[in-house]
Write an enzyme that holds these catalytic residues in place. Sequence first.
Site, PDB file in Angstrom:
ATOM      1  N   GLU A   1       6.033  10.710  -2.633  1.00 55.98           N
ATOM      2  CA  GLU A   1       5.758   9.886  -3.701  1.00 55.98           C
ATOM      3  C   GLU A   1       4.653  10.167  -4.491  1.00 55.98           C
ATOM      4  OE1 GLU A   1       4.782   5.835  -3.217  1.00 55.98           O
ATOM      5  OE2 GLU A   1       6.363   5.123  -4.770  1.00 55.98           O
TER       6      GLU A   1
ATOM      7  N   LYS B   1      -3.877 -11.833  -2.564  1.00 58.16           N
ATOM      8  CA  LYS B   1      -4.647 -10.781  -2.904  1.00 58.16           C
ATOM      9  C   LYS B   1      -4.224  -9.688  -3.990  1.00 58.16           C
ATOM     10  CE  LYS B   1      -5.970  -7.107  -1.091  1.00 58.16           C
ATOM     11  NZ  LYS B   1      -6.430  -6.345  -2.420  1.00 58.16           N
TER      12      LYS B   1
ATOM     13  N   CYS C   1       7.426   1.565  -9.180  1.00 53.66           N
ATOM     14  CA  CYS C   1       8.058   2.144  -7.916  1.00 53.66           C
ATOM     15  C   CYS C   1       9.493   2.578  -8.315  1.00 53.66           C
ATOM     16  CB  CYS C   1       8.025   0.823  -6.826  1.00 53.66           C
ATOM     17  SG  CYS C   1       8.739  -0.515  -7.759  1.00 53.66           S
TER      18      CYS C   1
ATOM     19  N   GLU D   1       8.037  -4.784   0.021  1.00 59.09           N
ATOM     20  CA  GLU D   1       8.569  -3.872  -1.182  1.00 59.09           C
ATOM     21  C   GLU D   1       7.745  -2.627  -1.097  1.00 59.09           C
ATOM     22  OE1 GLU D   1      11.242  -4.429  -2.687  1.00 59.09           O
ATOM     23  OE2 GLU D   1      11.612  -6.718  -2.214  1.00 59.09           O
TER      24      GLU D   1
HETATM   25  P1  NDP Z   1      -1.150  -0.066  -1.502  1.00 55.70           P
HETATM   26  O1  NDP Z   1      -0.311  -0.045  -0.470  1.00 55.70           O
HETATM   27  O2  NDP Z   1      -2.418   0.769  -1.327  1.00 55.70           O
HETATM   28  O3  NDP Z   1      -1.881  -1.489  -1.800  1.00 55.70           O
HETATM   29  C1  NDP Z   1      -1.050  -2.429  -2.104  1.00 55.70           C
HETATM   30  C2  NDP Z   1      -1.894  -3.937  -1.560  1.00 55.70           C
HETATM   31  O4  NDP Z   1      -2.083  -4.000  -0.307  1.00 55.70           O
HETATM   32  C3  NDP Z   1      -3.223  -3.950  -2.230  1.00 55.70           C
HETATM   33  O5  NDP Z   1      -3.597  -5.160  -2.873  1.00 55.70           O
HETATM   34  C4  NDP Z   1      -4.270  -3.382  -1.292  1.00 55.70           C
HETATM   35  O6  NDP Z   1      -5.664  -3.707  -1.558  1.00 55.70           O
HETATM   36  C5  NDP Z   1      -3.701  -4.249  -0.065  1.00 55.70           C
HETATM   37  N1  NDP Z   1      -3.859  -3.487   1.254  1.00 55.70           N
HETATM   38  C6  NDP Z   1      -4.190  -2.205   1.648  1.00 55.70           C
HETATM   39  N2  NDP Z   1      -4.298  -2.417   2.899  1.00 55.70           N
HETATM   40  C7  NDP Z   1      -4.197  -3.616   3.378  1.00 55.70           C
HETATM   41  C8  NDP Z   1      -4.289  -4.251   4.754  1.00 55.70           C
HETATM   42  N3  NDP Z   1      -4.613  -3.575   5.828  1.00 55.70           N
HETATM   43  N4  NDP Z   1      -3.930  -5.453   4.881  1.00 55.70           N
HETATM   44  C9  NDP Z   1      -3.436  -6.189   3.673  1.00 55.70           C
HETATM   45  N5  NDP Z   1      -3.522  -5.867   2.432  1.00 55.70           N
HETATM   46  C10 NDP Z   1      -3.657  -4.229   2.367  1.00 55.70           C
HETATM   47  O7  NDP Z   1      -0.282   0.160  -2.810  1.00 55.70           O
HETATM   48  P2  NDP Z   1      -0.981   0.575  -4.381  1.00 55.70           P
HETATM   49  O8  NDP Z   1      -1.887  -0.543  -4.850  1.00 55.70           O
HETATM   50  O9  NDP Z   1      -1.434   2.017  -4.267  1.00 55.70           O
HETATM   51  O10 NDP Z   1       0.305   0.605  -5.080  1.00 55.70           O
HETATM   52  C11 NDP Z   1       1.156   1.656  -5.199  1.00 55.70           C
HETATM   53  C12 NDP Z   1       2.258   1.598  -4.135  1.00 55.70           C
HETATM   54  O11 NDP Z   1       3.154   0.221  -4.349  1.00 55.70           O
HETATM   55  C13 NDP Z   1       3.218   2.808  -4.628  1.00 55.70           C
HETATM   56  O12 NDP Z   1       3.871   3.122  -3.011  1.00 55.70           O
HETATM   57  C14 NDP Z   1       4.595   2.178  -5.083  1.00 55.70           C
HETATM   58  O13 NDP Z   1       5.475   2.746  -4.894  1.00 55.70           O
HETATM   59  C15 NDP Z   1       4.457   0.724  -4.333  1.00 55.70           C
HETATM   60  N6  NDP Z   1       5.157  -0.292  -5.205  1.00 55.70           N
HETATM   61  C16 NDP Z   1       6.361  -0.749  -4.672  1.00 55.70           C
HETATM   62  C17 NDP Z   1       7.212  -1.588  -5.630  1.00 55.70           C
HETATM   63  C18 NDP Z   1       8.647  -2.252  -5.080  1.00 55.70           C
HETATM   64  O14 NDP Z   1       8.847  -3.096  -5.635  1.00 55.70           O
HETATM   65  N7  NDP Z   1       9.048  -1.478  -3.928  1.00 55.70           N
HETATM   66  C19 NDP Z   1       6.492  -2.274  -6.724  1.00 55.70           C
HETATM   67  C20 NDP Z   1       5.437  -1.477  -7.174  1.00 55.70           C
HETATM   68  C21 NDP Z   1       4.670  -0.653  -6.291  1.00 55.70           C
HETATM   69  P3  NDP Z   1      -6.409  -2.424  -1.871  1.00 55.70           P
HETATM   70  O15 NDP Z   1      -6.198  -2.187  -3.340  1.00 55.70           O
HETATM   71  O16 NDP Z   1      -7.670  -2.992  -1.869  1.00 55.70           O
HETATM   72  O17 NDP Z   1      -6.016  -1.223  -0.950  1.00 55.70           O
END
Ligand code: NDP
Length: 481
Positions: free
Chosen positions: A384, A172, A281, A247
């Site tokens: 963040e 997803k 990130c 992550e």
């Molecule tokens: P989110 O946590 O909002 O979303 C990540 C994914 O999880 C999306 O596909 C989201 O869908 C999905 N999601 C949300 N709620 C649920 C749920 N209840 N069950 C399953 N899946 C769910 O992150 P962002 O997309 O806003 O990305 C930014 C964040 O990612 C920042 O905090 C960044 O630091 C982190 N990040 C970390 C990295 C690492 O390697 N440590 C690398 C890159 C980013 P939807 O979009 O529909 O909400």
Amino acid sequence: MTKIWNFINGEFVAPSGGKYIDDINPATGELIGKIASSQSEDVQNAVDAASVASKSWSSLSMEQRIDWLNKIADALESNKELIAETESRDTGKPISLARRVDASRSISNFRFFAKFASEQKPMEFKMDDAVNYVHRKPVGIVGLITPWNLPLYLLTWKIAPALVMGNTIVAKPSELTPLTANLFASILQDIDFPQGVFNIVHGLGPSAGQPILEHPEIKAISFTGGTQTGRIVARTAAPLFKKLSLELGGKNATIILDDADLEVAAKGAARAGFTNSGQVCLCGSRILVDASVATKFTELLLKEVRSMRQGDPKSEDTEIGSVISMQHLEKVESYVELAKQEGGTILTGGKRPSFSNEEMNHGAFLEPTVIGGLDINSRTATEEIFGPVVTLHTFENQEQAIEMANSTEYGLAGSVWTKDLARGRQFSKQIETGIMWVNTWLHRDLRTPFGGVKNSGVGREGGQWSLSFFSEMTNICVKHD
Ligand code: NDP
């Protein structure tokens, strides 16, 4: 108008509920697609397809799966420019960055894991009277959930090792950036990749992501995203004893020691702070500088930041694009306001730029922003923001620098800048993070462990760590005479 359907059993299929979400180009506000808004039933269909495909995919030899990875890499290579253009349109990032980072890395993820898997030696442990053979098996069906900042880069970082270890996939992507995952699926169709091995369910986290977390047949979840969502993922998947890789977010420090080459460090700090509009990130969103060199460094940093060309992501010379959405822009701006209330001074940026191209004035742009004068424990300096905003702080000595670097709930990455490489290494050991760079940033060797400590995540990906995550091991102890 592009209609983005789910990809299940090798076919593009409409969402079962018939609902769609808008996909917006954040640099212009233009509606560029309608994305399937999926629910449990779609996840079930994807799991059914992955379950059937699992038998044949897992019974291929490692060499056959490696061949597939190389075929995928070749097909991505042929579509590299299209991938870069699509990613740039969906995220608002500059085309040059999408080419250099997103498209290139998506290809190299497959090339790397193909080569790395081919180099694995059998694991054997000899005893006086027995030999232990470690046998790796696929986990089964794995769930991959990814964010919007590096959409295809992060998705393929998980797909490649999952496939090579014999798993089938339900993925997803973020609903904000579905286009390159969709393109990837059509590339798989073009090369007759086996049906059902890779499936995509598009849609919102709670309705399309949550059923993936909850599904009993999905045995492992590799999640990259925010820390708050990571908590939900852990809370849901842990009681089901799924393998979990998390992550999560970061608030990384870029630390300039008194003996740093200040010109190099200023360029490095600007790149670490503002690549992808600060939406990586690993971005260094807190810059800590030794007070004895702070005046000179600040001057060099501001010069560097002010010279960054912000503009149309389609232009070859644009270095900074938009952020991911208007909603995210408002969140980032709220931190700029908060910084003022917390006593900070905007040293550069802090406002929306205006463009001669009227279309882009509807885009989610914020000038690269540097804020000084904040307490290291202020909210702006510890939460963040994930946008083009960095805070600048000074320290009196190395001990204070370490304390400041470690003063957040996060622990993903950081960089330290010094001419003394031994000092840099020694210093790095004392920072509570999963990754430290000395005199560089985002310099990646895909064999190395990648991941965070504290609220930045659990587990490591990369090289051996990814292969282990996407496999189950059976130790077979054979007693001999
Ligand atoms: P989110 O946590 O909002 O979303 C990540 C994914 O999880 C999306 O596909 C989201 O869908 C999905 N999601 C949300 N709620 C649920 C749920 N209840 N069950 C399953 N899946 C769910 O992150 P962002 O997309 O806003 O990305 C930014 C964040 O990612 C920042 O905090 C960044 O630091 C982190 N990040 C970390 C990295 C690492 O390697 N440590 C690398 C890159 C980013 P939807 O979009 O529909 O909400």
